[in-house]
Motif scaffolding. Structure first.
Motif, PDB file in Angstrom:
ATOM      1  N   SER A   1       0.829  -1.213   0.000  1.00  0.00           N
ATOM      2  CA  SER A   1       0.000   0.000   0.000  1.00  0.00           C
ATOM      3  C   SER A   1       0.857   1.254   0.000  1.00  0.00           C
ATOM      4  N   MET A   2       2.110   1.128   0.454  1.00  0.00           N
ATOM      5  CA  MET A   2       3.013   2.269   0.459  1.00  0.00           C
ATOM      6  C   MET A   2       3.654   2.473  -0.906  1.00  0.00           C
ATOM      7  N   LEU A   3       3.902   1.396  -1.620  1.00  0.00           N
ATOM      8  CA  LEU A   3       4.672   1.483  -2.856  1.00  0.00           C
ATOM      9  C   LEU A   3       3.890   2.056  -4.021  1.00  0.00           C
ATOM     10  N   TYR A   4       2.567   1.891  -3.990  1.00  0.00           N
ATOM     11  CA  TYR A   4       1.760   2.246  -5.156  1.00  0.00           C
ATOM     12  C   TYR A   4       0.682   3.265  -4.797  1.00  0.00           C
ATOM     13  N   ARG A   5       0.629   4.327  -5.568  1.00  0.00           N
ATOM     14  CA  ARG A   5      -0.368   5.369  -5.347  1.00  0.00           C
ATOM     15  C   ARG A   5      -1.777   4.918  -5.724  1.00  0.00           C
ATOM     16  N   ASP A   6      -1.872   3.930  -6.574  1.00  0.00           N
ATOM     17  CA  ASP A   6      -3.194   3.446  -6.991  1.00  0.00           C
ATOM     18  C   ASP A   6      -3.607   2.197  -6.222  1.00  0.00           C
ATOM     19  N   TYR A   7      -2.931   1.904  -5.120  1.00  0.00           N
ATOM     20  CA  TYR A   7      -3.247   0.710  -4.341  1.00  0.00           C
ATOM     21  C   TYR A   7      -4.711   0.730  -3.912  1.00  0.00           C
ATOM     22  N   SER A   8      -5.454  -0.287  -4.325  1.00  0.00           N
ATOM     23  CA  SER A   8      -6.869  -0.455  -3.970  1.00  0.00           C
ATOM     24  C   SER A   8      -7.716   0.765  -4.352  1.00  0.00           C
TER      25      SER A   8
ATOM     26  N   ARG B   1       5.295  12.461  -9.960  1.00  0.00           N
ATOM     27  CA  ARG B   1       5.733  13.582 -10.795  1.00  0.00           C
ATOM     28  C   ARG B   1       6.124  13.149 -12.206  1.00  0.00           C
ATOM     29  N   TYR B   2       6.321  11.857 -12.399  1.00  0.00           N
ATOM     30  CA  TYR B   2       6.638  11.357 -13.735  1.00  0.00           C
ATOM     31  C   TYR B   2       5.416  10.755 -14.428  1.00  0.00           C
ATOM     32  N   GLY B   3       4.280  10.818 -13.750  1.00  0.00           N
ATOM     33  CA  GLY B   3       3.065  10.255 -14.322  1.00  0.00           C
ATOM     34  C   GLY B   3       2.845   8.805 -13.997  1.00  0.00           C
ATOM     35  N   GLY B   4       3.708   8.225 -13.175  1.00  0.00           N
ATOM     36  CA  GLY B   4       3.606   6.807 -12.846  1.00  0.00           C
ATOM     37  C   GLY B   4       2.804   6.551 -11.588  1.00  0.00           C
ATOM     38  N   ARG B   5       2.659   5.257 -11.244  1.00  0.00           N
ATOM     39  CA  ARG B   5       1.842   4.844 -10.105  1.00  0.00           C
ATOM     40  C   ARG B   5       2.656   4.604  -8.840  1.00  0.00           C
ATOM     41  N   GLU B   6       3.975   4.597  -8.942  1.00  0.00           N
ATOM     42  CA  GLU B   6       4.807   4.352  -7.772  1.00  0.00           C
ATOM     43  C   GLU B   6       4.803   5.566  -6.842  1.00  0.00           C
ATOM     44  N   ASN B   7       4.789   5.299  -5.543  1.00  0.00           N
ATOM     45  CA  ASN B   7       4.901   6.373  -4.553  1.00  0.00           C
ATOM     46  C   ASN B   7       6.383   6.598  -4.286  1.00  0.00           C
TER      47      ASN B   7
END
Length: 736
Positions: A419-426, A436-442
């Motif tokens: 849940s910490m690694l991904y901004r789109d988690y659940s 800032r690069y448009g990706g899903r990683e936090n």
């Protein structure tokens, strides 16, 4: 209120402006030290105090009862002032309706926190916050008391409140240190044991009273106040353990973890055990069972017991449910002296929304992200730490180090890493904000985890950090200098899901799911893994581990024994939740102790004895642990016998000694089953999960089998074995 001019002497004001006094009365003054306390007036010193409901105040000498001056009433009741001809140490003698109080003036002390403390805090790299912020018992200038420090940069006013000042926010408003946003005050004569909170005036009004984010102790829930406590001063007796710890927790060492919820392992007629009672009962049990470590579900103070500790609000305070911080240190010391390591579950991902907690702490999103797409966890109804904010980053870093250094904890298992690694988690599409690069990683959380693991390696040598991580994120246990996250180990959630799904199938259907048991070996050496059968698998309708097993009662126990034997002989460190070792039937409940009465039944006791013997075999056989993360430590012999649901493999030690594993996941006895082995001569059966002492049918190979000069499975010689039903056996060559 009058706007009369202030009294003056030698051109200096004895009384502050009416606006200043009004702000003090309304508890809205942002700089009380500019008004209260001693202030040079040219030839002497003016002293002011605001003590609502005080009847009389005198200044007396620091070292005697000599009256230096009687204070006059100012513009409002409770506001007192006087003048001394020369600066000198003084105390306040305050007459209340309830009696007399003598104390030094909190507003007579200068700035408290050093510039380096404030700099490191703002930088996010103060590694001793638990000994700096919060309520620190100390002496200043020979005066005993408590120094308070709290971060609230957007507050208009912050006060310490407690029973010592009738929970009145007008009594002890704090000094703001600019630009850090830290508020501080030293309150003389306060002692450990007092409860307190912070009263915060935000930009839009008064907020609910807050518990101290850096409290070292708390009152017992459902109370929510923080408690003044001395820094831990435990006399540790675990030097031998600490010197050996790194080797005991290395990837080539045996590690078998017993996961425990401290409040429900055992109870005394419903009463929670204390740390002292757990030390007396839990530690001997863990030693007798052969586990190397205890992993405690979160013991940081948490308001709701039903969260099992996974929604903590006091990241520096052990829960008062089980005793004091000193009691907890005694427990860990006792574990170490029994050669048992202690791992704590630790939660840097999110925190609960309770009004006394961290959320909206100073009237703004301080610890959490401001936008709900980033800062609110829909699944758990919690706030998400904004680890991109340096102060929050440093707060959580210091929390981790607090447990590892102050309490000699041997490892942290980091909860909910995915849940910490991904901004789109659940989250659904349109419910999350890209990086800032448009990706899903936090990216901020990833930076934090890498920094955490690097700092732990440096500041707590030999300690582990373990990730509960359920995705395919690369190199979770890879070194940070190679782009990894730097964790010591990763929970193998994929292995757990696959094998549990397989074992729940009726044996007649298992041939169609054969790959679930073999798939984990495709990636088994991509990370340093822990195989977890945790509390999450025996709650919320998932059924207890024994109750997942198919078949009648005998088959359920046989399946349980075979599954645990498969787990203990598979590459990876081991973790088993309490109660699974003896086959508890019902799902785990945090409100009740385990069903220990079941051990009066032979099949439950047999399961427990098997787990004990698995741990003994595991520690005795280097082939089962030395090469856990090396492909060369594992060799398939049979991975494709779907029709018989039979698996066979070799584990190899670092010195080249093999251990043969045979698993039969059907209730059919398989006689004359030939398997190739690398060494001629006799092979001893060192494990048989179907043995009568475990509750099995006692089918086996008479303890020893001679290898025949018949090549098979790519090996020069072979064994002709009897495979017991729903069982795992292990054999090793007999040394000549």
């Amino acid at each position: 209120m009058s706007n009369r001019p202030a009294l003056t002497l030698s051109g200096e004001a004895l009384l502050p402006s009416d606006a200043d006094v009004e702000a003090l009365v309304r508890a809205e003054h942002g700089n009380p030290f500019a008004v209260l306390g001693p202030h040079p007036d040219g030839t002497g010193v003016t002293v002011r105090a605001y003590l609502p409901r005080a009847l009389r105040v005198d200044l007396i000498a620091r070292d005697s009862d000599q009256v230096l001056s009687s204070m006059d009433q100012g513009q409002v009741p409770g506001f007192f002032f006087t003048r001394m001809d020369k600066p000198q140490p003084y105390r306040l003698r305050i007459r209340w309706a309830s009696g007399e109080q003598i104390t030094e003036d909190p507003y007579s002390f200068g700035e408290l926190l050093g510039e380096m403390d404030l700099y490191l805090f703002a930088e996010g790299n103060h590694r001793h916050l638990g000994r700096c912020f919060g309520a620190q018992v100390m002496e200043i200038g020979g005066v005993p008391g408590v120094r308070f420090a709290v971060w609230a940069p957007n507050a208009r006013r912050v006060s310490v409140v407690g029973s010592f000042n009738s929970w009145d926010g007008r009594r002890h408003p704090m000094r703001l240190r600019i630009p850090s946003g830290v508020w501080e005050i030293f309150i003389p004569r306060l002692e450990p044991g007092e409860t307190y909170k912070y009263e915060i005036l935000g930009q839009h009004g008064l907020l609910p009273q807050r518990a101290d984010p850096l409290a070292l102790a708390t009152e017992l829930p459902p109370g929510t106040a923080s408690k003044i406590a001395k820094p831990l001063q435990h006399q540790w007796r675990d030097e031998a353990w600490m010197q050996q710890r790194a080797a005991r927790q290395a990837v080539d060492a045996p590690m078998s973890i017993y996961e425990v919820h401290a409040g429900s392992w055992r109870r005394d007629n419903g009463r929670l055990y204390s740390w002292h009672e757990l030390a007396e009962r839990l530690i001997p049990y863990v030693v007798e069972m052969g586990f190397t470590h205890i992993e405690l579900m979160p013991i940081m103070e948490h308001p709701f017991g039903g969260s099992w500790g996974y929604q903590p609000l006091s990241q520096f305070a052990p829960s008062a449910r089980y005793g004091t911080p000193q009691d907890f240190a005694n427990f860990i010391d006792a574990c170490h002296n029994a050669n048992i390591g202690v791992i704590l579950d630790w939660v840097p991902a999110h925190f609960p929304t309770d009004a006394h907690g961290l959320g909206d702490f100073d009237g703004t999103a301080l610890y959490e992200y401001a936008h709900p797409f980033e800062g609110f966890h829909q699944d758990w109804d919690t706030f998400i730490y904004n680890l991109g904010r340096t102060e929050v980053h440093g707060f959580m870093l210091a929390s981790a180090l607090h447990w590892l250094r102050e309490f000699h904890v041997d490892g942290l298992r980091v909860d909910a890493v995915a849940s910490m690694l991904y901004r789109d988690y659940s989250r659904q599409e349109g419910e999350w904000i890209p990086n800032r690069y448009g990706g899903r990683e936090n990216l901020e959380a990833i930076d934090f985890l890498r920094h955490l693991n690097d700092v732990v390696a440096q500041d707590a040598p030999g300690a582990m950090v373990i990730a509960e991580e359920s995705t395919a994120f690369p190199q979770v246990s890879g070194p940070t200098h190679e782009g990894g996250l730097g964790f010591s180990y990763k929970w193998n959630m994929g292995w757990m899901h696959d094998t549990l799904e397989y074992i729940q199938e009726d044996p007649i259907h298992r041939s169609y799911h054969h790959d679930r048991m073999t798939f984990g070996l495709i990636y088994a050496f991509s990370e340093k893994f822990v195989l977890p059968i945790s509390h999450d698998e025996v709650v919320h309708g998932k059924r207890a581990l024994l109750d997942k097993m198919p078949g009648d009662r005998w088959q359920k126990f046989a399946n349980l024994r075979a599954y645990l034997s498969f787990m203990w002989t598979h590459p990876g460190k081991k973790l088993l939740f309490m109660g699974c070792e003896f086959g508890q039937w019902r799902e785990w409940s945090h409100d009740h102790e385990l069903d220990w009465f079941l051990l009066n039944e032979a099949d439950h006791e047999g399961a427990r004895v098997l787990v004990r013997d698995l741990n003994r075999l595991y520690r005795q056989e280097p082939a089962l642990y030395e090469r856990d993360s090396e492909p060369g430590g594992f060799q398939w012999l049979i991975g494709d016998d779907r029709a018989n649901s039979v698996f066979s493999w070799l584990r190899w030690s670092a010195s080249g000694q093999p251990l043969l594993i045979m698993a039969n996941f059907t209730p059919v006895v398989r006689k004359n089953y030939r398997i190739g082995v690398p060494i001629a001569g006799p092979w001893q059966e060192v494990l048989n999960s179907d043995a009568a002492c475990y509750g099995g049918s006692n089918v086996g190979n008479g303890g020893q089998v001679e290898a025949e000069q018949l090549a098979s499975h790519g090996q020069p010689v072979s064994l002709n074995l009897t495979l017991p039903p729903l069982a795992v056996i292990a054999l090793r060559p007999v040394e000549g």
